[in-house]
Design a protein around this motif. Structure first.
Motif, short mmCIF file in Angstrom:
data_model
loop_
_atom_site.label_atom_id
_atom_site.label_comp_id
_atom_site.label_asym_id
_atom_site.label_seq_id
_atom_site.Cartn_x
_atom_site.Cartn_y
_atom_site.Cartn_z
N ARG A 26 10.46 45.34 26.43
CA ARG A 26 11.29 46.21 27.38
C ARG A 26 11.44 45.55 28.73
NH1 ARG A 26 10.34 51.96 26.98
NH2 ARG A 26 8.35 51.24 25.98
N ILE A 27 12.43 45.27 29.45
CA ILE A 27 12.25 44.61 30.84
C ILE A 27 11.68 46.13 31.80
CG2 ILE A 27 13.58 44.08 32.86
CD1 ILE A 27 15.57 43.43 30.95
N PHE A 34 13.76 42.14 41.52
CA PHE A 34 14.71 42.36 40.10
C PHE A 34 16.21 42.83 40.38
CE2 PHE A 34 15.86 45.66 37.07
CZ PHE A 34 15.52 44.78 35.94
N TYR A 35 16.92 41.71 40.07
CA TYR A 35 18.42 42.11 40.02
C TYR A 35 18.90 42.47 38.54
CZ TYR A 35 19.24 40.67 44.58
OH TYR A 35 19.22 40.54 45.93
N VAL A 36 19.05 43.74 38.45
CA VAL A 36 19.50 44.34 37.26
C VAL A 36 20.55 43.69 36.48
CG1 VAL A 36 20.19 46.37 35.67
CG2 VAL A 36 18.66 46.53 37.87
N ALA A 37 21.65 43.46 37.40
CA ALA A 37 23.02 42.94 36.76
C ALA A 37 22.73 41.60 36.14
CB ALA A 37 24.07 42.88 37.86
N ARG A 39 20.39 40.45 34.46
CA ARG A 39 19.61 40.73 33.16
C ARG A 39 20.28 41.10 32.27
NH1 ARG A 39 14.22 39.00 33.70
NH2 ARG A 39 13.94 38.32 35.84
N THR A 40 21.70 40.79 32.07
CA THR A 40 22.43 41.08 30.97
C THR A 40 21.91 39.96 29.83
OG1 THR A 40 24.17 39.91 31.65
CG2 THR A 40 24.47 42.17 31.80
N VAL A 41 22.28 40.61 28.53
CA VAL A 41 21.76 39.68 27.64
C VAL A 41 22.79 38.46 27.54
CG1 VAL A 41 21.56 39.58 25.14
CG2 VAL A 41 21.24 41.55 26.20
N SER A 174 14.23 47.60 21.62
CA SER A 174 14.42 46.26 21.95
C SER A 174 15.14 45.33 20.72
CB SER A 174 13.36 45.48 22.49
OG SER A 174 12.30 45.92 21.86
N THR A 176 17.70 43.48 20.28
CA THR A 176 17.99 42.22 20.56
C THR A 176 16.90 41.37 20.46
OG1 THR A 176 19.78 43.19 22.19
CG2 THR A 176 19.66 40.83 22.00
N PHE A 177 15.79 41.62 21.01
CA PHE A 177 14.74 40.77 20.79
C PHE A 177 14.40 40.66 19.43
CE2 PHE A 177 14.44 41.86 25.47
CZ PHE A 177 14.42 40.62 25.93
N ARG A 312 27.16 44.10 17.52
CA ARG A 312 26.25 43.04 18.57
C ARG A 312 27.29 42.81 19.85
NH1 ARG A 312 21.57 43.81 17.71
NH2 ARG A 312 21.81 43.61 19.72
N TYR A 314 29.19 44.29 21.61
CA TYR A 314 29.10 45.16 22.48
C TYR A 314 28.19 44.70 23.65
CZ TYR A 314 29.29 49.78 25.12
OH TYR A 314 29.36 50.60 25.66
N THR A 315 27.04 44.01 23.27
CA THR A 315 25.84 43.76 24.08
C THR A 315 26.23 42.47 25.01
OG1 THR A 315 24.46 44.33 22.18
CG2 THR A 315 23.39 43.04 24.09
#
Lengths: 559, 393
Positions: A26-27, A34-37, A39-41, A174, A176-177, A312, A314-315
């Motif tokens: 997990r992040i 840290f810029y959340v935005a 960090r999208t997949v 997690s 996706t990972f 998937r 949606y991610t």
């Protein structure tokens, strides 16, 4: 084969899945850097995750088995599995993402503003998901049986238990990972052994596999029948039998089985001499051309409706990223599908006797030991086994999560997260029972049926829903029931063996050729007949689907 | 093979049984044991309850179409017509082609006066069963929104009385619809109000904190000013009621940067975000007040350092956002009063507002879950569905 290596490899894959899924990458940072935005997949990671979830037992084991038994005609399977993403890319990926839907029922409700259609779609999602899960679990059973001699029920139960535990432990936090990791694991598990196999093959004088006559054994082989089954021979088969064949007891004497059907009891061993020609089983169907078209339609159009694939998308942060991810998926699975046919061709040369017992799906697992041998062969075999288990686990967990999500939201009463965890065992129990009871359908064929159901129900819904303003709720319901319903019944009839052989059997086993047009025509026809029921929000929905997000949001400033 | 057949028939049978069960359960409500009179009463109440839901959407032609059949069977007439002030909304039953052309003329006086009227009908078709009609007004706040016209073969005092009662019942439903609409408007207004409610104190404090850096660390002051500009642009934006979790978290990030400029090391923040849930759409500014609340309770007034943890998890169909602080906490009783709306308004108007908006958008199952006690900090959990019709960022 050394069981220890294989058991260690399978255990390692199972543990890695549970641990990475439960505790996860997990992040977790403090905010200062840290810029959340941002960090999208990204498309690359998401594409690996989609591929990891998509490459199932059918891809990992099934294709090689089919090529072994039937020859290069079966290459339509990997072509179809890949080309489905091309159709998805062209017609569905970006608009589906922009619709904001997480599942197919969400899409149906958002587009058609109808709870009834939503419920109907849910039923089909659960049905297609279960159909797809059965062969995954059966593949796990087969793998464990080949590797360790464990009873056939152990594999399915093990996979089901791992999936339920992983979801219960933390909802696969997690995921996706995990799924991206599984893709690379699967690719590695096929890619590294293939180098050694090809080297060994060249060292053997690079013989060419023949497909127009029965394959010949290169070495003496003993075939053991673990289950009682019926052999259908097209040519005479000389062998030494030790066990019961056609109700007669044999103790190692030589005999020649004439063409026709033979009943071989469980525990029987047939010793086949070197250079024996192993008769292929009879052609899969009397209408191979029709079957091929059925396969092409089902896989090209069915991919877009698979529940675990839709989820998937949606991610992805937006429509453009969804489209990019699809392009990367095409590259990733295209690369992967180069490998299984190699195993199939080598299997035809070095393990043709697998076709006799119906265990052709195991070719991938056995080849390293056959060709390379020694500790090296054991290690490579363990790697392949680990990859195969990764295939079952990733697809099974993705499907189970998707089905459990639909069950929680649309079938069970709403109680939140606890119910999601309760729905997971339910989502995998039904296919588990199915996998234990129904057997004898090749893994790739069973998956093809799930594709056919998806192609005849969800493909018309998605394509018409995205590209045609005139779709109405009654039209969508009619198309789902007639197209998807008839495909589901045809598939059920085939699995139950209710269809008489001949043209009817081909029609029922490969329903997509007729059921997809039926679905489309029913949707269009009934929609045209009910113009008054076009949902009020159709234009707004269309705008959202087809305009880039920034425009559709009213041109507001957006970072 | 029989096992296989069972496997496929099982789910089918289960589904059929489920549907049958629901069907009979529904009927069971109406055909309960009882005297014929009671039975008739149940029947009537049931028909009325079926006709009510569409009307709760207001007097539209869709609602009229859906409720007309129920209303007609309630009155037991041959034909029934619903109109608004200008046009016919729906006609249920016989005789539409002969009579519908005259309806608006016949009810014109009724729309103006609001009094029940009955009138005889003349018709060229000798077989036409409709010879007499009674029209009643549908009113909301003494204003006539439309009319209900019931047709019969002959004059009937019973029908006139019944039509009057049904008309009043429909009016009540329409008033409820009006109430729903004004409640929605109120909540929209509240959202707008909250938007303007970025606390003035926060603006003063931030600017003061930035000013303190202007000489000592001009680069940091410039960065903070840019954060401040970005944060206010997001908070004051006008378009759209919904945003994405990524944008909301980004705004929270900026907010926390500004808060830290003021408190320095006294505040430590940990973010745990599953990247899968970043695209989730959610009501605009529904997490920021929770963080503001955590900051307020977590460190303002406290001597020791405070710690805030913000996490967003991927849980199947939902995202779970948890905001936790280790500050002073709150008496659960007081919190309950605040969430009922009759507490000290300075305490947690943000919590109340967010809770109400989440319930409004996602339903009562999705209110905030707050765990707290005096001196043990506070943990606020919000569950946000990944998809809900009408929620688009």
């Amino acid at each position: 084969m050394s069981q220890t290596y294989a058991v260690v490899a399978v255990t390692a894959v199972v543990l890695a899945t549970v641990l990475v899924g439960g505790f996860g990458l997990r992040i977790s940072r403090t905010t200062s850097d840290f810029y959340v935005a941002s960090r999208t997949v990204g498309p690359g990671l998401n594409a690996a995750a989609i591929s990891g979830e998509y490459l199932s037992a059918a891809s990992f084991l099934g294709i090689a088995g089919l090529v072994l038994v039937q020859g290069p005609d079966m290459l339509w399977y990997p072509v179809g599995y890949t080309a489905g993403y091309l159709v998805l890319l062209l017609f569905v990926a970006a608009p589906l993402r922009r619709s904001g839907a997480y599942t197919l029922p969400d899409f149906a409700e958002g587009r058609l503003e109808s709870r009834a259609v939503r419920r109907l779609v849910s039923v089909f999602v659960v049905g297609a998901g279960w159909l797809y899960l059965v062969p995954q679990l059966q593949g796990a059973g087969l793998t464990l049986k080949i590797l360790t001699g464990a009873p056939g029920w152990l594999g399915p139960v093990l996979v089901a238990a791992v999936v339920v535990l992983a979801v219960a432990a933390g909802g696969m936090r997690s995921i996706t990972f995990v799924q991206a990791f599984q893709y690379w694991l699967k690719l590695t598990a096929l890619l590294i052994p293939v180098f050694f196999l090809v080297l060994a093959w060249r060292g053997d004088g690079a013989p060419r596999p023949v497909y127009d006559e029965p394959a010949a054994l290169r070495h003496q082989q003993t075939v053991r029948f673990a289950d009682t089954l019926t052999l259908r021979l097209t040519d005479p088969l000389p062998a030494r039998a030790d066990g019961t064949v056609d109700g007669r007891r044999h103790d190692g004497e030589a005999l020649t089985l004439p063409p026709g059907e033979h009943r071989v009891e469980a525990g029987t061993r047939l010793a086949l001499a070197e250079a024996t020609r192993v008769p292929g089983s009879a052609a899969r169907t009397e209408h191979p051309l029709y079957a091929t078209y059925g396969l092409i339609v089902a896989t090209f159009l069915g991919t877009m409706g698979l529940p675990h694939v839709v989820v998937r998308f949606y991610t992805s942060p937006g429509g453009r990223e969804a489209r990019r991810a699809t392009v990367v998926v095409l590259a990733l699975i295209g690369a992967f599908y180069l490998l299984p046919p190699v195993y199939g061709a080598l299997g035809r040369l070095y393990a043709p006797e697998l076709a006799l017992t119906g265990d052709a799906d195991a070719a991938v697992l056995l080849l390293p030991e056959r060709l390379v041998g020694g500790p090296g062969g054991d290690l490579l075999g363990a790697l392949v086994a680990g990859g195969a288990f990764a295939a079952f686990l990733s697809t099974a967990s993705g499907l189970t999560m998707a089905v459990a999500g639909v069950l929680t939201q649309d079938v069970l009463p709403s109680r939140g997260v606890r119910h999601f965890r309760l729905a997971t065992p339910l989502a995998i129990c039904v296919p588990l029972i199915g996998a234990l009871l129904v057997s004898g359908v090749p893994v790739a064929d069973a998956v093809g049926m799930a594709f056919a159901v998806s192609a005849s129900s969800f493909c018309p819904l998605l394509v018409l829903g995205i590209w045609w303003r005139g779709l109405t709720p009654p039209g969508a319901a009619a198309g789902l029931l007639l197209g998807g319903g008839s495909a589901l019944l045809a598939v059920a009839a085939t699995v139950l063996g209710a269809a008489p052989p001949g043209l009817l059997h081909a029609l029922l086993a490969w329903p997509a050729v007729w059921s997809v047009p039926v679905g489309f025509l029913a949707m269009i026809g009934v929609s045209l007949a009910t113009p008054g029921r076009i949902p009020a929000g159709t234009n707004a929905a269309m705008t959202r689907f087809h305009l880039p997000e920034a425009l559709a949001r009213g041109g507001g400033a957006r970072r | 093979m029989t096992l296989a057949a069972l496997l496929f028939l099982g789910p089918l049978l289960a589904a059929a049984g489920f549907l049958l069960g629901r069907r009979t359960a529904r009927q069971g409500r109406t055909s309960d044991v009882g005297t014929p009179v009671e039975h008739a009463t149940f029947e009537t109440l049931h028909t009325a309850s079926l006709a009510a839901p569409p009307l709760r959407a207001g007097l539209s032609s869709e609602a009229a179409r859906k409720s007309a059949r129920g209303l007609r069977s309630l009155l037991g007439t041959d034909a029934l017509c619903l109109t608004d002030r200008d046009t016919i909304l729906t006609w249920d039953g016989a005789g539409e082609q002969h009579h519908s052309a005259h309806v608006m003329d016949q009810v014109r006086a009724l729309i103006d006066t609001g009094r029940d009227t009955a009138f005889a009908l003349s018709c060229d078709d000798l077989d036409c069963p409709l010879r007499w009609a009674v029209a009643v007004p549908l009113t909301v706040d003494h204003r006539v929104l439309g009319t209900l016209v019931a047709y019969a073969p002959r004059e009937s005092a019973v029908l006139a009385r019944a039509a009057g009662e049904v008309g009043r019942w429909v009016s009540v439903q329409l008033e409820l619809a009006e109430l729903d609409r004004s409640r929605t408007r109120l909540i929209e207004a509240e959202i707008k109000a909250l938007r303007a409610q970025i606390s003035p104190h926060f603006i003063f404090n931030s600017l003061a904190a930035i000013a303190s850096f202007v000489r000592t660390d001009p680069e940091r002051a410039r960065e903070l000013l840019l954060e401040f500009a970005d944060f206010t642009r997001y908070s004051f934006r006008r378009h759209g009621d919904f945003t994405t979790l990524a944008d909301e978290l980004h705004s929270i990030d900026q907010y926390l940067a500004l808060v830290r400029a003021r408190f320095g090391d006294r505040l430590s923040v940990t973010l745990q975000v599953a990247p899968e849930v970043l695209p989730v759409a959610l009501p605009f500014l529904c997490l920021q007040p929770l963080v503001e609340n955590a900051v307020k309770h977590g460190i303002e007034g406290a001597v020791t350092a405070g710690r805030i943890t913000i996490s967003a998890l991927d849980v199947g169909n939902e995202a779970e956002v948890v905001i936790e602080d280790d500050g002073a906490g709150m008496d659960p009783e007081e919190l309950r009063r605040i969430l009922r709306g009759d507490g000290d308004p300075s305490g947690g108007i943000g919590l109340l507002n967010v809770d109400e908006r989440l319930r409004q958008v996602y339903g009562d199952a999705y209110g905030l879950v707050i765990e707290t006690g005096i001196g043990v900090g506070m943990k606020v959990t919000a569950r946000i569905p990944k998809y809900r019709a009408g929620v688009h960022s």
